[in-house]
Design a protein around this motif. Structure first.
Motif, PDB file in Angstrom:
ATOM      1  N   MET A   1     -12.036 -13.647 -23.320  1.00 44.44           N
ATOM      2  CA  MET A   1     -11.306 -14.465 -22.340  1.00 44.44           C
ATOM      3  C   MET A   1     -10.314 -15.369 -23.059  1.00 44.44           C
ATOM      4  O   MET A   1      -9.151 -15.497 -22.660  1.00 44.44           O
ATOM      5  CB  MET A   1     -12.264 -15.325 -21.528  1.00 44.44           C
ATOM      6  CG  MET A   1     -13.368 -14.549 -20.849  1.00 44.44           C
ATOM      7  SD  MET A   1     -12.724 -13.392 -19.669  1.00 44.44           S
ATOM      8  CE  MET A   1     -13.069 -14.196 -18.189  1.00 44.44           C
ATOM      9  N   VAL A   2     -10.813 -16.000 -24.133  1.00 40.72           N
ATOM     10  CA  VAL A   2      -9.935 -16.928 -24.849  1.00 40.72           C
ATOM     11  C   VAL A   2      -8.772 -16.164 -25.483  1.00 40.72           C
ATOM     12  O   VAL A   2      -7.625 -16.631 -25.509  1.00 40.72           O
ATOM     13  CB  VAL A   2     -10.743 -17.708 -25.913  1.00 40.72           C
ATOM     14  CG1 VAL A   2      -9.849 -18.642 -26.678  1.00 40.72           C
ATOM     15  CG2 VAL A   2     -11.843 -18.483 -25.230  1.00 40.72           C
TER      16      VAL A   2
ATOM     17  N   ALA B   1      -7.436 -13.544 -24.191  1.00 44.36           N
ATOM     18  CA  ALA B   1      -6.481 -13.267 -23.097  1.00 44.36           C
ATOM     19  C   ALA B   1      -5.617 -14.489 -22.834  1.00 44.36           C
ATOM     20  O   ALA B   1      -4.450 -14.370 -22.456  1.00 44.36           O
ATOM     21  CB  ALA B   1      -7.247 -12.876 -21.840  1.00 44.36           C
ATOM     22  N   PHE B   2      -6.220 -15.667 -23.038  1.00 42.16           N
ATOM     23  CA  PHE B   2      -5.451 -16.898 -22.821  1.00 42.16           C
ATOM     24  C   PHE B   2      -4.266 -16.970 -23.784  1.00 42.16           C
ATOM     25  O   PHE B   2      -3.151 -17.364 -23.417  1.00 42.16           O
ATOM     26  CB  PHE B   2      -6.383 -18.098 -22.998  1.00 42.16           C
ATOM     27  CG  PHE B   2      -5.704 -19.428 -22.876  1.00 42.16           C
ATOM     28  CD1 PHE B   2      -5.563 -20.247 -23.980  1.00 42.16           C
ATOM     29  CD2 PHE B   2      -5.173 -19.832 -21.668  1.00 42.16           C
ATOM     30  CE1 PHE B   2      -4.924 -21.472 -23.857  1.00 42.16           C
ATOM     31  CE2 PHE B   2      -4.531 -21.054 -21.554  1.00 42.16           C
ATOM     32  CZ  PHE B   2      -4.404 -21.876 -22.655  1.00 42.16           C
TER      33      PHE B   2
END
Lengths: 121, 473
Positions: B12-13, B15-16
Protein backbone atom coordinates in the motif's frame (compact mmCIF):
# COMPACT_ATOMS: atom_id res chain seq x y z
CA UNK A 1 -17.04 -3.84 6.07
CA UNK A 2 -13.53 -4.83 5.29
CA UNK A 3 -14.44 -8.17 6.87
CA UNK A 4 -16.73 -8.63 3.88
CA UNK A 5 -13.56 -9.20 1.86
CA UNK A 6 -13.00 -12.40 3.83
CA UNK A 7 -16.61 -13.50 3.50
CA UNK A 8 -17.41 -12.94 -0.17
CA UNK A 9 -14.62 -13.89 -2.53
CA UNK A 10 -15.21 -11.50 -5.42
CA UNK A 11 -15.25 -8.39 -3.17
CA UNK A 12 -11.71 -7.13 -3.08
CA UNK A 13 -10.50 -4.52 -0.59
CA UNK A 14 -10.48 -1.60 -3.06
CA UNK A 15 -13.99 -2.49 -4.24
CA UNK A 16 -15.25 -2.66 -0.70
CA UNK A 17 -13.77 0.73 0.18
CA UNK A 18 -15.18 2.33 -2.97
CA UNK A 19 -18.58 0.83 -2.25
CA UNK A 20 -18.44 2.14 1.31
CA UNK A 21 -17.54 5.62 0.14
CA UNK A 22 -20.19 5.69 -2.54
CA UNK A 23 -22.97 4.30 -0.35
CA UNK A 24 -22.07 6.67 2.49
CA UNK A 25 -22.13 9.69 0.17
CA UNK A 26 -25.36 8.54 -1.49
CA UNK A 27 -27.09 8.17 1.87
CA UNK A 28 -25.75 11.55 3.01
CA UNK A 29 -26.95 13.23 -0.17
CA UNK A 30 -30.37 11.66 0.16
CA UNK A 31 -30.96 12.55 3.79
CA UNK A 32 -29.29 15.93 3.94
CA UNK A 33 -29.80 17.44 0.52
CA UNK A 34 -32.85 15.80 -1.07
CA UNK A 35 -35.57 15.32 1.50
CA UNK A 36 -37.29 18.63 2.30
CA UNK A 37 -39.43 19.91 5.15
CA UNK A 38 -40.16 18.20 8.46
CA UNK A 39 -42.02 15.01 9.33
CA UNK A 40 -43.70 16.73 12.28
CA UNK A 41 -45.25 20.15 12.92
CA UNK A 42 -42.76 22.76 13.97
CA UNK A 43 -43.24 26.06 15.82
CA UNK A 44 -42.05 27.99 12.77
CA UNK A 45 -45.42 27.36 11.08
CA UNK A 46 -44.07 25.73 7.97
CA UNK A 47 -41.27 28.15 7.03
CA UNK A 48 -38.96 25.18 6.44
CA UNK A 49 -41.30 23.37 4.07
CA UNK A 50 -39.06 23.89 1.02
CA UNK A 51 -35.69 23.64 2.79
CA UNK A 52 -33.53 20.54 2.93
CA UNK A 53 -32.17 19.23 6.22
CA UNK A 54 -28.78 20.81 5.57
CA UNK A 55 -30.36 24.22 5.02
CA UNK A 56 -32.49 23.87 8.13
CA UNK A 57 -29.57 22.82 10.33
CA UNK A 58 -28.81 25.40 13.03
CA UNK A 59 -31.38 27.76 11.47
CA UNK A 60 -29.26 28.54 8.42
CA UNK A 61 -26.14 29.63 10.30
CA UNK A 62 -23.05 28.60 8.29
CA UNK A 63 -19.89 26.94 9.63
CA UNK A 64 -21.26 25.74 12.95
CA UNK A 65 -19.61 22.72 14.59
CA UNK A 66 -22.18 20.23 13.31
CA UNK A 67 -21.79 21.51 9.77
CA UNK A 68 -18.00 21.39 9.98
CA UNK A 69 -18.08 17.82 11.24
CA UNK A 70 -20.44 16.69 8.49
CA UNK A 71 -18.25 18.38 5.87
CA UNK A 72 -15.04 16.85 7.16
CA UNK A 73 -16.24 13.27 7.56
CA UNK A 74 -16.77 12.51 3.85
CA UNK A 75 -13.36 14.05 3.12
CA UNK A 76 -11.67 11.78 5.69
CA UNK A 77 -13.49 8.80 4.23
CA UNK A 78 -12.33 9.81 0.76
CA UNK A 79 -8.71 10.03 1.84
CA UNK A 80 -8.87 6.60 3.43
CA UNK A 81 -10.60 5.18 0.37
CA UNK A 82 -8.04 6.56 -2.04
CA UNK A 83 -5.29 5.05 0.12
CA UNK A 84 -6.89 1.63 0.15
CA UNK A 85 -7.70 1.64 -3.56
CA UNK A 86 -4.05 2.28 -4.27
CA UNK A 87 -4.87 5.46 -6.26
CA UNK A 88 -6.37 3.50 -9.11
CA UNK A 89 -7.74 5.87 -11.85
CA UNK A 90 -11.20 4.25 -12.23
CA UNK A 91 -11.76 4.19 -8.50
CA UNK A 92 -10.43 7.75 -8.33
CA UNK A 93 -13.01 8.91 -10.83
CA UNK A 94 -15.95 7.26 -9.06
CA UNK A 95 -14.91 8.35 -5.58
CA UNK A 96 -14.17 11.93 -6.61
CA UNK A 97 -17.53 12.32 -8.35
CA UNK A 98 -19.25 10.95 -5.28
CA UNK A 99 -17.32 13.27 -2.96
CA UNK A 100 -18.06 16.34 -5.09
CA UNK A 101 -21.77 15.50 -5.13
CA UNK A 102 -21.76 15.62 -1.37
CA UNK A 103 -19.36 18.54 -0.80
CA UNK A 104 -20.77 21.09 -3.24
CA UNK A 105 -24.26 21.37 -1.67
CA UNK A 106 -22.62 22.06 1.67
CA UNK A 107 -20.95 25.27 0.48
CA UNK A 108 -22.63 28.45 1.79
CA UNK A 109 -22.92 29.72 -1.79
CA UNK A 110 -25.28 26.83 -2.50
CA UNK A 111 -27.68 27.65 0.34
CA UNK A 112 -31.17 27.44 -1.13
CA UNK A 113 -29.90 26.90 -4.66
CA UNK A 114 -31.80 24.41 -6.77
CA UNK A 115 -29.90 23.53 -9.96
CA UNK A 116 -32.12 23.29 -13.06
CA UNK A 117 -35.17 23.61 -10.79
CA UNK A 118 -34.74 20.02 -9.58
CA UNK A 119 -36.27 19.46 -6.14
CA UNK A 120 -37.54 23.03 -5.98
CA UNK A 121 -41.08 22.40 -4.74
CA UNK B 1 -5.79 -16.28 1.42
CA UNK B 2 -6.51 -14.78 -1.96
CA UNK B 3 -8.19 -11.62 -0.62
CA UNK B 4 -5.55 -11.08 2.02
CA UNK B 5 -2.85 -10.84 -0.57
CA UNK B 6 -4.03 -7.43 -1.60
CA UNK B 7 -3.86 -6.04 1.83
CA UNK B 8 -0.21 -6.05 2.65
CA UNK B 9 0.79 -2.73 4.16
CA UNK B 10 4.11 -2.50 2.36
CA UNK B 11 2.38 -2.73 -0.98
CA UNK B 12 0.00 0.00 0.00
CA UNK B 13 2.75 2.39 0.97
CA UNK B 14 4.51 1.58 -2.25
CA UNK B 15 1.36 2.45 -4.17
CA UNK B 16 1.35 5.76 -2.33
CA UNK B 17 4.77 6.62 -3.70
CA UNK B 18 3.67 5.71 -7.22
CA UNK B 19 0.37 7.58 -7.00
CA UNK B 20 -0.59 9.85 -9.89
CA UNK B 21 0.06 13.54 -9.36
CA UNK B 22 -3.47 14.81 -9.91
CA UNK B 23 -4.75 12.54 -7.19
CA UNK B 24 -2.22 13.75 -4.62
CA UNK B 25 -2.85 17.39 -5.57
CA UNK B 26 -6.57 16.88 -5.04
CA UNK B 27 -5.93 15.29 -1.67
CA UNK B 28 -3.69 18.20 -0.74
CA UNK B 29 -6.43 20.68 -1.63
CA UNK B 30 -8.91 18.71 0.46
CA UNK B 31 -6.60 18.69 3.48
CA UNK B 32 -6.10 22.44 3.13
CA UNK B 33 -9.90 22.80 2.99
CA UNK B 34 -10.21 20.83 6.22
CA UNK B 35 -7.64 23.07 7.89
CA UNK B 36 -9.47 26.15 6.69
CA UNK B 37 -12.77 24.81 8.04
CA UNK B 38 -11.30 23.94 11.39
CA UNK B 39 -9.29 27.07 12.06
CA UNK B 40 -10.16 29.90 9.71
CA UNK B 41 -13.94 30.04 9.33
CA UNK B 42 -16.35 31.97 11.48
CA UNK B 43 -19.96 31.05 11.97
CA UNK B 44 -22.15 33.64 10.33
CA UNK B 45 -25.75 33.92 9.31
CA UNK B 46 -26.40 34.58 5.64
CA UNK B 47 -28.77 37.44 4.75
CA UNK B 48 -27.64 39.41 7.79
CA UNK B 49 -30.10 42.18 8.57
CA UNK B 50 -28.88 45.73 8.49
CA UNK B 51 -26.73 46.46 11.52
CA UNK B 52 -27.52 49.71 13.31
CA UNK B 53 -24.81 52.09 14.44
CA UNK B 54 -24.64 53.18 18.08
CA UNK B 55 -25.99 56.64 17.24
CA UNK B 56 -28.96 55.19 15.38
CA UNK B 57 -29.72 52.94 18.31
CA UNK B 58 -29.64 55.90 20.72
CA UNK B 59 -31.93 57.91 18.45
CA UNK B 60 -34.45 55.11 18.25
CA UNK B 61 -34.43 54.64 22.01
CA UNK B 62 -35.01 58.36 22.61
CA UNK B 63 -37.85 58.54 20.09
CA UNK B 64 -39.77 55.68 21.62
CA UNK B 65 -42.86 56.58 23.61
CA UNK B 66 -44.32 53.79 25.71
CA UNK B 67 -48.00 53.09 25.19
CA UNK B 68 -50.04 52.54 28.32
CA UNK B 69 -50.54 48.92 29.27
CA UNK B 70 -54.28 49.48 29.44
CA UNK B 71 -55.49 52.04 26.86
CA UNK B 72 -57.83 54.67 28.29
CA UNK B 73 -61.44 53.73 27.76
CA UNK B 74 -64.55 55.80 28.54
CA UNK B 75 -66.64 54.77 31.52
CA UNK B 76 -69.74 54.04 29.47
CA UNK B 77 -68.01 51.65 27.06
CA UNK B 78 -70.55 48.88 26.46
CA UNK B 79 -68.15 46.11 27.43
CA UNK B 80 -67.84 47.56 30.91
CA UNK B 81 -71.59 47.53 31.58
CA UNK B 82 -72.87 44.00 31.29
CA UNK B 83 -76.45 42.90 31.13
CA UNK B 84 -76.47 40.19 33.78
CA UNK B 85 -78.56 37.11 33.18
CA UNK B 86 -79.79 35.09 36.16
CA UNK B 87 -81.21 31.66 35.39
CA UNK B 88 -81.15 29.79 32.10
CA UNK B 89 -81.32 31.69 28.78
CA UNK B 90 -84.44 29.79 27.74
CA UNK B 91 -87.60 31.24 26.22
CA UNK B 92 -88.15 33.47 29.24
CA UNK B 93 -84.85 35.02 30.23
CA UNK B 94 -84.21 37.10 33.35
CA UNK B 95 -81.98 40.05 32.45
CA UNK B 96 -80.97 42.51 35.18
CA UNK B 97 -83.84 41.19 37.31
CA UNK B 98 -86.47 41.64 34.59
CA UNK B 99 -88.13 38.65 32.98
CA UNK B 100 -88.11 39.07 29.19
CA UNK B 101 -89.06 37.05 26.13
CA UNK B 102 -85.87 35.79 24.57
CA UNK B 103 -85.21 37.05 21.05
CA UNK B 104 -81.44 37.01 21.44
CA UNK B 105 -80.11 33.54 22.34
CA UNK B 106 -79.39 31.02 19.58
CA UNK B 107 -81.72 28.45 21.09
CA UNK B 108 -83.41 27.76 17.72
CA UNK B 109 -85.05 24.43 18.53
CA UNK B 110 -85.82 25.17 22.17
CA UNK B 111 -83.64 22.24 23.27
CA UNK B 112 -82.08 24.27 26.07
CA UNK B 113 -85.05 23.63 28.33
CA UNK B 114 -85.94 20.18 27.16
CA UNK B 115 -86.61 17.83 30.07
CA UNK B 116 -85.32 14.81 28.22
CA UNK B 117 -82.00 16.52 27.57
CA UNK B 118 -81.73 17.70 31.17
CA UNK B 119 -82.48 14.23 32.56
CA UNK B 120 -79.89 12.59 30.36
CA UNK B 121 -77.34 15.24 31.33
CA UNK B 122 -78.04 14.71 35.03
CA UNK B 123 -77.71 10.93 34.71
CA UNK B 124 -74.43 11.42 32.90
CA UNK B 125 -73.29 13.86 35.56
CA UNK B 126 -73.92 11.28 38.28
CA UNK B 127 -72.11 8.64 36.28
CA UNK B 128 -69.04 10.53 35.02
CA UNK B 129 -68.75 13.67 37.12
CA UNK B 130 -68.30 17.09 35.61
CA UNK B 131 -65.05 17.38 33.64
CA UNK B 132 -62.63 15.10 31.87
CA UNK B 133 -59.30 16.59 32.96
CA UNK B 134 -57.43 15.46 29.93
CA UNK B 135 -57.24 15.72 26.16
CA UNK B 136 -58.46 12.91 23.96
CA UNK B 137 -55.04 11.27 23.87
CA UNK B 138 -54.53 11.12 27.65
CA UNK B 139 -57.49 9.15 29.02
CA UNK B 140 -59.93 11.85 27.99
CA UNK B 141 -61.84 9.67 25.53
CA UNK B 142 -65.06 8.36 27.04
CA UNK B 143 -67.65 6.11 25.48
CA UNK B 144 -70.07 9.04 25.17
CA UNK B 145 -67.55 10.82 22.93
CA UNK B 146 -67.29 7.84 20.62
CA UNK B 147 -71.06 7.42 20.65
CA UNK B 148 -71.62 11.09 19.83
CA UNK B 149 -69.11 10.91 16.98
CA UNK B 150 -70.78 7.86 15.43
CA UNK B 151 -74.25 9.36 15.91
CA UNK B 152 -73.21 12.58 14.22
CA UNK B 153 -71.61 10.70 11.34
CA UNK B 154 -74.77 8.66 10.88
CA UNK B 155 -77.00 11.75 11.13
CA UNK B 156 -75.03 13.66 8.52
CA UNK B 157 -74.55 10.49 6.43
CA UNK B 158 -70.76 10.87 6.25
CA UNK B 159 -68.12 8.31 7.09
CA UNK B 160 -66.71 9.82 10.26
CA UNK B 161 -67.04 12.76 12.64
CA UNK B 162 -64.71 14.31 15.20
CA UNK B 163 -65.68 16.28 18.31
CA UNK B 164 -64.05 19.43 19.62
CA UNK B 165 -64.68 20.78 23.10
CA UNK B 166 -65.02 24.45 22.11
CA UNK B 167 -67.14 25.67 19.20
CA UNK B 168 -64.89 28.60 18.28
CA UNK B 169 -61.85 26.32 18.13
CA UNK B 170 -63.50 23.81 15.77
CA UNK B 171 -63.08 25.61 12.48
CA UNK B 172 -60.05 27.50 13.81
CA UNK B 173 -58.27 24.14 14.27
CA UNK B 174 -59.65 22.43 11.19
CA UNK B 175 -58.39 24.96 8.65
CA UNK B 176 -54.71 24.98 9.73
CA UNK B 177 -54.72 21.19 9.91
CA UNK B 178 -55.02 20.96 6.14
CA UNK B 179 -53.84 24.28 4.76
CA UNK B 180 -50.26 25.27 5.48
CA UNK B 181 -47.85 28.00 4.44
CA UNK B 182 -47.79 28.24 0.67
CA UNK B 183 -51.34 27.02 0.12
CA UNK B 184 -54.16 29.18 -1.17
CA UNK B 185 -57.55 29.73 0.45
CA UNK B 186 -60.46 31.58 -1.15
CA UNK B 187 -62.78 32.96 1.54
CA UNK B 188 -65.96 34.94 1.53
CA UNK B 189 -65.62 38.45 2.94
CA UNK B 190 -68.41 37.90 5.46
CA UNK B 191 -66.70 34.93 7.13
CA UNK B 192 -67.07 34.83 10.88
CA UNK B 193 -64.32 35.58 13.36
CA UNK B 194 -63.42 31.96 14.09
CA UNK B 195 -62.81 31.32 10.39
CA UNK B 196 -60.59 34.40 10.29
CA UNK B 197 -58.52 33.14 13.21
CA UNK B 198 -58.20 29.76 11.52
CA UNK B 199 -56.98 31.46 8.35
CA UNK B 200 -54.49 33.49 10.32
CA UNK B 201 -53.16 30.38 12.04
CA UNK B 202 -52.72 28.55 8.76
CA UNK B 203 -50.24 31.11 7.29
CA UNK B 204 -51.61 30.43 3.82
CA UNK B 205 -52.30 32.95 1.06
CA UNK B 206 -55.82 34.26 1.68
CA UNK B 207 -57.85 35.65 -1.20
CA UNK B 208 -61.17 37.23 -0.30
CA UNK B 209 -64.04 37.31 -2.75
CA UNK B 210 -67.07 39.55 -2.42
CA UNK B 211 -69.87 38.17 -0.32
CA UNK B 212 -71.87 35.52 -2.25
CA UNK B 213 -70.46 36.84 -5.54
CA UNK B 214 -69.68 33.76 -7.64
CA UNK B 215 -68.34 35.85 -10.55
CA UNK B 216 -65.74 37.37 -8.28
CA UNK B 217 -64.76 33.94 -7.05
CA UNK B 218 -64.56 32.63 -10.60
CA UNK B 219 -62.36 35.56 -11.57
CA UNK B 220 -59.97 34.76 -8.72
CA UNK B 221 -59.98 31.07 -9.62
CA UNK B 222 -59.23 31.87 -13.28
CA UNK B 223 -56.29 34.09 -12.27
CA UNK B 224 -54.95 31.29 -10.12
CA UNK B 225 -55.35 28.86 -13.00
CA UNK B 226 -53.28 31.11 -15.28
CA UNK B 227 -50.54 31.27 -12.68
CA UNK B 228 -50.65 27.51 -12.29
CA UNK B 229 -50.13 27.04 -16.00
CA UNK B 230 -47.04 29.23 -15.87
CA UNK B 231 -45.51 27.16 -13.04
CA UNK B 232 -46.99 23.65 -13.10
CA UNK B 233 -44.44 22.17 -10.71
CA UNK B 234 -45.34 24.63 -8.00
CA UNK B 235 -49.03 24.17 -8.72
CA UNK B 236 -48.74 20.44 -8.16
CA UNK B 237 -47.72 20.94 -4.51
CA UNK B 238 -50.04 23.88 -3.77
CA UNK B 239 -53.35 23.02 -2.14
CA UNK B 240 -56.36 25.23 -2.83
CA UNK B 241 -59.44 25.57 -0.65
CA UNK B 242 -62.70 27.49 -0.61
CA UNK B 243 -64.08 28.27 2.85
CA UNK B 244 -67.73 29.33 3.05
CA UNK B 245 -70.44 29.31 5.65
CA UNK B 246 -73.83 27.67 5.12
CA UNK B 247 -75.81 30.43 6.82
CA UNK B 248 -73.67 33.46 7.45
CA UNK B 249 -73.88 34.73 10.99
CA UNK B 250 -72.96 38.28 9.98
CA UNK B 251 -75.37 38.76 7.09
CA UNK B 252 -78.02 36.00 7.54
CA UNK B 253 -77.49 34.92 3.91
CA UNK B 254 -77.13 31.45 2.53
CA UNK B 255 -74.22 30.48 0.29
CA UNK B 256 -74.98 29.31 -3.28
CA UNK B 257 -73.84 25.75 -2.74
CA UNK B 258 -74.66 24.10 -6.14
CA UNK B 259 -72.72 26.87 -7.90
CA UNK B 260 -69.79 26.31 -5.53
CA UNK B 261 -69.76 22.57 -6.21
CA UNK B 262 -69.71 23.29 -9.95
CA UNK B 263 -66.73 25.64 -9.47
CA UNK B 264 -65.05 23.06 -7.26
CA UNK B 265 -65.03 20.44 -10.01
CA UNK B 266 -64.12 22.93 -12.70
CA UNK B 267 -61.08 24.44 -10.95
CA UNK B 268 -60.11 21.51 -8.69
CA UNK B 269 -60.39 23.18 -5.28
CA UNK B 270 -61.63 21.69 -2.02
CA UNK B 271 -64.66 23.08 -0.20
CA UNK B 272 -64.81 23.58 3.57
CA UNK B 273 -68.32 24.33 4.71
CA UNK B 274 -68.98 25.91 8.07
CA UNK B 275 -72.49 25.06 9.19
CA UNK B 276 -72.77 26.51 12.68
CA UNK B 277 -75.98 28.40 12.03
CA UNK B 278 -77.52 25.99 9.54
CA UNK B 279 -77.02 22.67 11.34
CA UNK B 280 -80.32 21.74 12.89
CA UNK B 281 -82.08 24.53 11.02
CA UNK B 282 -82.03 24.08 7.26
CA UNK B 283 -83.21 21.11 5.31
CA UNK B 284 -86.11 18.76 5.77
CA UNK B 285 -84.42 16.78 8.53
CA UNK B 286 -82.13 19.51 9.83
CA UNK B 287 -79.04 18.17 8.14
CA UNK B 288 -77.99 21.62 7.05
CA UNK B 289 -77.44 23.49 3.84
CA UNK B 290 -76.53 20.37 1.81
CA UNK B 291 -79.99 18.94 2.41
CA UNK B 292 -81.54 22.36 1.77
CA UNK B 293 -80.06 22.49 -1.74
CA UNK B 294 -80.13 18.75 -2.39
CA UNK B 295 -76.37 18.59 -2.86
CA UNK B 296 -74.67 15.22 -2.39
CA UNK B 297 -72.84 15.27 0.94
CA UNK B 298 -69.79 13.58 -0.60
CA UNK B 299 -69.18 16.63 -2.76
CA UNK B 300 -68.27 18.68 0.29
CA UNK B 301 -64.84 17.82 1.62
CA UNK B 302 -65.30 18.98 5.20
CA UNK B 303 -68.35 20.14 7.11
CA UNK B 304 -67.66 21.89 10.38
CA UNK B 305 -70.29 23.08 12.82
CA UNK B 306 -70.53 24.09 16.40
CA UNK B 307 -73.06 22.50 18.69
CA UNK B 308 -73.65 25.70 20.64
CA UNK B 309 -76.60 26.96 18.58
CA UNK B 310 -79.40 24.60 17.62
CA UNK B 311 -78.08 21.56 19.50
CA UNK B 312 -77.90 23.59 22.75
CA UNK B 313 -74.75 21.91 23.98
CA UNK B 314 -71.10 23.03 23.94
CA UNK B 315 -68.37 22.16 21.52
CA UNK B 316 -68.24 21.52 17.82
CA UNK B 317 -67.73 18.76 15.31
CA UNK B 318 -66.31 18.19 11.87
CA UNK B 319 -67.61 15.48 9.59
CA UNK B 320 -66.60 14.13 6.23
CA UNK B 321 -64.79 11.17 4.73
CA UNK B 322 -62.66 9.04 7.06
CA UNK B 323 -59.59 9.87 5.04
CA UNK B 324 -60.12 13.57 5.75
CA UNK B 325 -61.31 13.45 9.35
CA UNK B 326 -58.66 11.02 10.58
CA UNK B 327 -55.99 13.58 9.80
CA UNK B 328 -57.45 15.91 12.41
CA UNK B 329 -56.95 13.35 15.15
CA UNK B 330 -53.26 14.17 15.13
CA UNK B 331 -53.20 17.57 13.45
CA UNK B 332 -56.22 19.31 14.92
CA UNK B 333 -54.66 21.55 17.55
CA UNK B 334 -57.91 22.01 19.43
CA UNK B 335 -58.46 18.25 19.47
CA UNK B 336 -55.00 17.14 20.59
CA UNK B 337 -54.14 19.85 23.04
CA UNK B 338 -57.40 20.79 24.76
CA UNK B 339 -59.34 18.80 27.31
CA UNK B 340 -62.14 16.79 25.78
CA UNK B 341 -65.81 17.65 25.94
CA UNK B 342 -67.37 17.01 29.38
CA UNK B 343 -69.40 13.78 29.12
CA UNK B 344 -72.45 15.54 30.55
CA UNK B 345 -72.53 17.84 27.50
CA UNK B 346 -71.81 14.98 25.13
CA UNK B 347 -74.77 13.03 26.55
CA UNK B 348 -76.94 16.15 26.21
CA UNK B 349 -75.88 16.47 22.58
CA UNK B 350 -76.70 12.81 21.91
CA UNK B 351 -80.16 13.29 23.37
CA UNK B 352 -80.66 16.48 21.34
CA UNK B 353 -79.71 14.55 18.20
CA UNK B 354 -82.24 11.86 19.12
CA UNK B 355 -84.95 14.49 19.50
CA UNK B 356 -84.00 15.97 16.14
CA UNK B 357 -84.16 12.56 14.50
CA UNK B 358 -87.46 11.54 16.04
CA UNK B 359 -89.36 14.74 15.36
CA UNK B 360 -88.46 16.39 12.05
CA UNK B 361 -91.62 18.51 12.32
CA UNK B 362 -89.79 21.11 14.42
CA UNK B 363 -87.74 22.18 11.41
CA UNK B 364 -90.83 23.08 9.40
CA UNK B 365 -92.26 24.87 12.45
CA UNK B 366 -89.03 26.85 12.75
CA UNK B 367 -89.08 27.68 9.06
CA UNK B 368 -92.65 28.91 9.32
CA UNK B 369 -91.83 31.09 12.33
CA UNK B 370 -88.78 32.50 10.54
CA UNK B 371 -90.83 33.57 7.53
CA UNK B 372 -93.48 34.98 9.89
CA UNK B 373 -90.92 37.13 11.70
CA UNK B 374 -89.26 38.11 8.45
CA UNK B 375 -92.64 39.26 7.11
CA UNK B 376 -93.50 41.16 10.28
CA UNK B 377 -90.18 43.02 10.47
CA UNK B 378 -90.42 44.40 6.94
CA UNK B 379 -91.13 48.03 6.46
CA UNK B 380 -90.05 49.46 9.81
CA UNK B 381 -89.21 53.08 9.01
CA UNK B 382 -85.57 53.79 9.70
CA UNK B 383 -84.49 50.13 9.93
CA UNK B 384 -83.87 47.72 7.09
CA UNK B 385 -84.10 43.97 7.51
CA UNK B 386 -81.12 41.96 6.29
CA UNK B 387 -81.41 38.21 5.76
CA UNK B 388 -83.16 35.47 3.85
CA UNK B 389 -86.71 34.51 4.97
CA UNK B 390 -85.67 31.11 6.33
CA UNK B 391 -82.77 32.34 8.44
CA UNK B 392 -83.42 32.15 12.18
CA UNK B 393 -81.04 35.00 13.03
CA UNK B 394 -81.90 38.22 11.21
CA UNK B 395 -80.20 41.59 11.29
CA UNK B 396 -81.86 44.99 11.54
CA UNK B 397 -79.52 47.63 10.21
CA UNK B 398 -79.95 51.41 10.15
CA UNK B 399 -81.25 52.67 6.84
CA UNK B 400 -79.29 55.88 7.09
CA UNK B 401 -76.04 55.60 8.98
CA UNK B 402 -74.71 58.67 10.73
CA UNK B 403 -71.19 57.89 9.51
CA UNK B 404 -69.77 57.24 12.95
CA UNK B 405 -69.92 53.65 14.14
CA UNK B 406 -70.10 54.40 17.86
CA UNK B 407 -73.05 56.76 17.50
CA UNK B 408 -74.85 54.17 15.35
CA UNK B 409 -74.20 51.60 18.03
CA UNK B 410 -75.51 53.92 20.71
CA UNK B 411 -78.68 54.51 18.70
CA UNK B 412 -79.25 50.79 18.29
CA UNK B 413 -78.49 50.24 21.96
CA UNK B 414 -81.18 52.75 22.91
CA UNK B 415 -83.69 50.81 20.78
CA UNK B 416 -82.63 47.60 22.54
CA UNK B 417 -82.96 49.26 25.97
CA UNK B 418 -86.44 50.47 25.07
CA UNK B 419 -87.42 46.90 24.16
CA UNK B 420 -85.81 45.54 27.32
CA UNK B 421 -87.98 47.90 29.38
CA UNK B 422 -90.97 46.33 27.69
CA UNK B 423 -89.73 42.81 28.47
CA UNK B 424 -88.46 41.90 25.02
CA UNK B 425 -84.82 40.80 24.99
CA UNK B 426 -82.84 41.78 21.90
CA UNK B 427 -79.16 42.30 21.38
CA UNK B 428 -76.84 44.47 19.32
CA UNK B 429 -74.46 42.37 17.23
CA UNK B 430 -71.01 42.88 18.76
CA UNK B 431 -67.63 42.55 17.04
CA UNK B 432 -63.99 43.08 17.90
CA UNK B 433 -63.73 46.04 15.57
CA UNK B 434 -59.95 46.26 15.50
CA UNK B 435 -59.48 42.53 14.86
CA UNK B 436 -62.06 41.82 12.20
CA UNK B 437 -61.02 41.99 8.60
CA UNK B 438 -64.28 43.40 7.24
CA UNK B 439 -66.39 44.78 10.08
CA UNK B 440 -70.11 44.38 9.34
CA UNK B 441 -72.32 47.47 9.77
CA UNK B 442 -73.91 47.88 13.22
CA UNK B 443 -77.14 45.95 13.58
CA UNK B 444 -79.62 44.46 16.00
CA UNK B 445 -79.78 40.68 15.82
CA UNK B 446 -83.25 39.17 16.08
CA UNK B 447 -83.37 35.42 16.73
CA UNK B 448 -86.37 33.22 16.00
CA UNK B 449 -87.00 30.08 18.03
CA UNK B 450 -89.70 27.45 17.90
CA UNK B 451 -90.88 28.34 21.39
CA UNK B 452 -91.99 31.86 20.48
CA UNK B 453 -95.75 32.27 20.12
CA UNK B 454 -97.59 34.58 17.72
CA UNK B 455 -98.30 37.00 20.56
CA UNK B 456 -94.63 37.13 21.50
CA UNK B 457 -93.68 37.93 17.93
CA UNK B 458 -96.34 40.59 17.57
CA UNK B 459 -95.33 42.20 20.85
CA UNK B 460 -91.67 42.22 19.89
CA UNK B 461 -92.37 43.73 16.48
CA UNK B 462 -94.56 46.46 17.91
CA UNK B 463 -91.88 47.30 20.52
CA UNK B 464 -89.27 47.62 17.80
CA UNK B 465 -91.53 49.78 15.67
CA UNK B 466 -92.27 52.02 18.62
CA UNK B 467 -88.60 52.36 19.49
CA UNK B 468 -87.67 53.07 15.90
CA UNK B 469 -90.28 55.81 15.62
CA UNK B 470 -89.07 57.41 18.87
CA UNK B 471 -85.31 57.27 18.29
CA UNK B 472 -84.97 57.33 14.53
CA UNK B 473 -86.70 60.50 13.42
Amino acid sequence: MVLLTFAIPFLTVPLVWTLTNVIHNLAMYLFLHTVKGTPFETPDQGKARLLTHWEQMDNGIQFTSSRKFLTISPIVLYILTSFYTKYDPTHFFINTCSLLSVLLPKLPQFHGVRVFGINKY
Amino acid sequence: MAAGQQWVLVEMVQAFYEAPAYHLILEGILILWIVRLLFFSKTYKPHETYKLTEKEKEDLIEEWQPEPLVPPVSKDHPSLNYDVVTGPPSHKIIINGKECTNFASFNFLGLLDSDRVKDKALASLKKYGVGTCGPRGFYGTFDVHLELESRLAKFMRTEEAIIYSYGFATIASAIPAYSKRGDIIFVDEAACFSIQKGLQASRSFIKYFKHNDMEDLERLLKEQELEDQKNPRKARVTRKFIVVEGLYINTADVCPLPELVRLKYKYKVRIFLEESMSFGVLGEHGKGVTEHFGVNIDDIDLISANMENAVASIGGFCCGRSFVIDHQRLSGQGYCFSASLPPMLAAAAIEALSIMEEDPEIFSVLKRRCSQVHQALQGIPGLKLVGVPFSPALHLQLERSSGCRSSDLQLLRSIVDHCLDRHVALTVARYLEKEERFVPPPSIRVVVTVEQTDEDIQKAVSCIREAASIFLR
